[in-house]
Design a protein around this motif. Structure first.
Motif, PDB file in Angstrom:
ATOM      1  N   THR A  68       0.861  -1.178   0.000  1.00  0.00           N
ATOM      2  CA  THR A  68       0.000   0.000   0.000  1.00  0.00           C
ATOM      3  C   THR A  68       0.896   1.226   0.000  1.00  0.00           C
ATOM      4  OG1 THR A  68      -0.068   0.188   2.405  1.00  0.00           O
ATOM      5  CG2 THR A  68      -1.762  -1.214   1.369  1.00  0.00           C
ATOM      6  N   GLU A  69       0.289   2.369  -0.183  1.00  0.00           N
ATOM      7  CA  GLU A  69       1.065   3.605  -0.147  1.00  0.00           C
ATOM      8  C   GLU A  69       1.719   3.784   1.222  1.00  0.00           C
ATOM      9  OE1 GLU A  69      -0.044   8.218  -0.572  1.00  0.00           O
ATOM     10  OE2 GLU A  69      -0.672   6.972  -2.276  1.00  0.00           O
ATOM     11  N   ASP A  70       0.960   3.447   2.272  1.00  0.00           N
ATOM     12  CA  ASP A  70       1.499   3.569   3.633  1.00  0.00           C
ATOM     13  C   ASP A  70       2.501   2.468   3.968  1.00  0.00           C
ATOM     14  OD1 ASP A  70      -0.083   5.784   4.067  1.00  0.00           O
ATOM     15  OD2 ASP A  70      -1.724   4.614   4.933  1.00  0.00           O
ATOM     16  N   GLU A  71       2.353   1.324   3.332  1.00  0.00           N
ATOM     17  CA  GLU A  71       3.201   0.162   3.623  1.00  0.00           C
ATOM     18  C   GLU A  71       3.667  -0.454   2.297  1.00  0.00           C
ATOM     19  OE1 GLU A  71       4.691  -2.025   6.827  1.00  0.00           O
ATOM     20  OE2 GLU A  71       2.724  -1.200   7.221  1.00  0.00           O
ATOM     21  N   PRO A  72       4.647   0.179   1.630  1.00  0.00           N
ATOM     22  CA  PRO A  72       5.071  -0.274   0.295  1.00  0.00           C
ATOM     23  C   PRO A  72       5.843  -1.595   0.308  1.00  0.00           C
ATOM     24  CG  PRO A  72       6.411   1.566   1.005  1.00  0.00           C
ATOM     25  CD  PRO A  72       5.344   1.389   2.039  1.00  0.00           C
TER      26      PRO A  72
END
Length: 165
Positions: free
Chosen positions: A37-41
């Motif tokens: 995710t954007e928060d957790e690439p």
């Protein structure tokens, strides 16, 4: 797969077999695409540690290959606290829907049973509904997440299948 007579053979290979490496690379890319995710690439460190298996810990590395030797699926087995665990299952996207996954899983189960396993276990993620559907279709039963995934990846979806001796 166009024009090639579809014969799916099971082949045990070394961990370093270039065809196995290619398929595991596909798996890693697909998992990153599904879970990043954007928060957790990238995967959190605890998840990476739980999923990272040293090459020497695998007791079997298996490919499903066509008649011409083209590898279309990969899976492996390792011993985890005395349990036979299925790992690194991937079917090349170009070969999905052709029965390679079913053939692969049957082969892994046969290898484990021949070595004395009474069951096999596996871990997958909640964003892999196709994998969950396959496992249920071929007789796997969902079980609680087991170590190390229970704490490192609590959203894991785990399965077991009792093997015939």
């Amino acid at each position: 797969m166009s024009g090639e007579k579809l014969v799916l053979n099971l082949e045990e290979v070394s961990f370093e077999d270039p065809r196995a490496v290619r398929l595991r690379d596909l798996l890693n890319k697909e998992l990153l695409d599904r879970y990043a995710t954007e928060d957790e690439p990238a995967l959190p460190a605890a998840a990476r540690a739980a999923l990272d298996v040293a090459a020497e810990d695998f007791v079997a590395n298996v490919l499903i290959v066509t008649a011409s030797g083209h590898a279309v699926a990969h899976g492996a087995l390792r011993l985890l606290d005395g349990e036979w665990e299925v790992k690194r299952v991937i079917v090349d996207p170009a070969a999905r829907g052709l029965g390679a996954a079913t053939r692969l899983m049957a082969g892994l189960e046969q290898i484990a049973a021949a070595a004395g396993a009474r069951r096999v276990i596996l871990q997958t993620g909640g964003q892999q509904p196709e994998a969950e559907a396959l496992y249920r279709k071929i007789g796997y039963r969902q079980i609680p997440a087991y170590p190390p995934y229970d704490t490192a990846i609590p959203a894991s979806v785990c399965f077991e299948k009792e093997l015939e001796g």
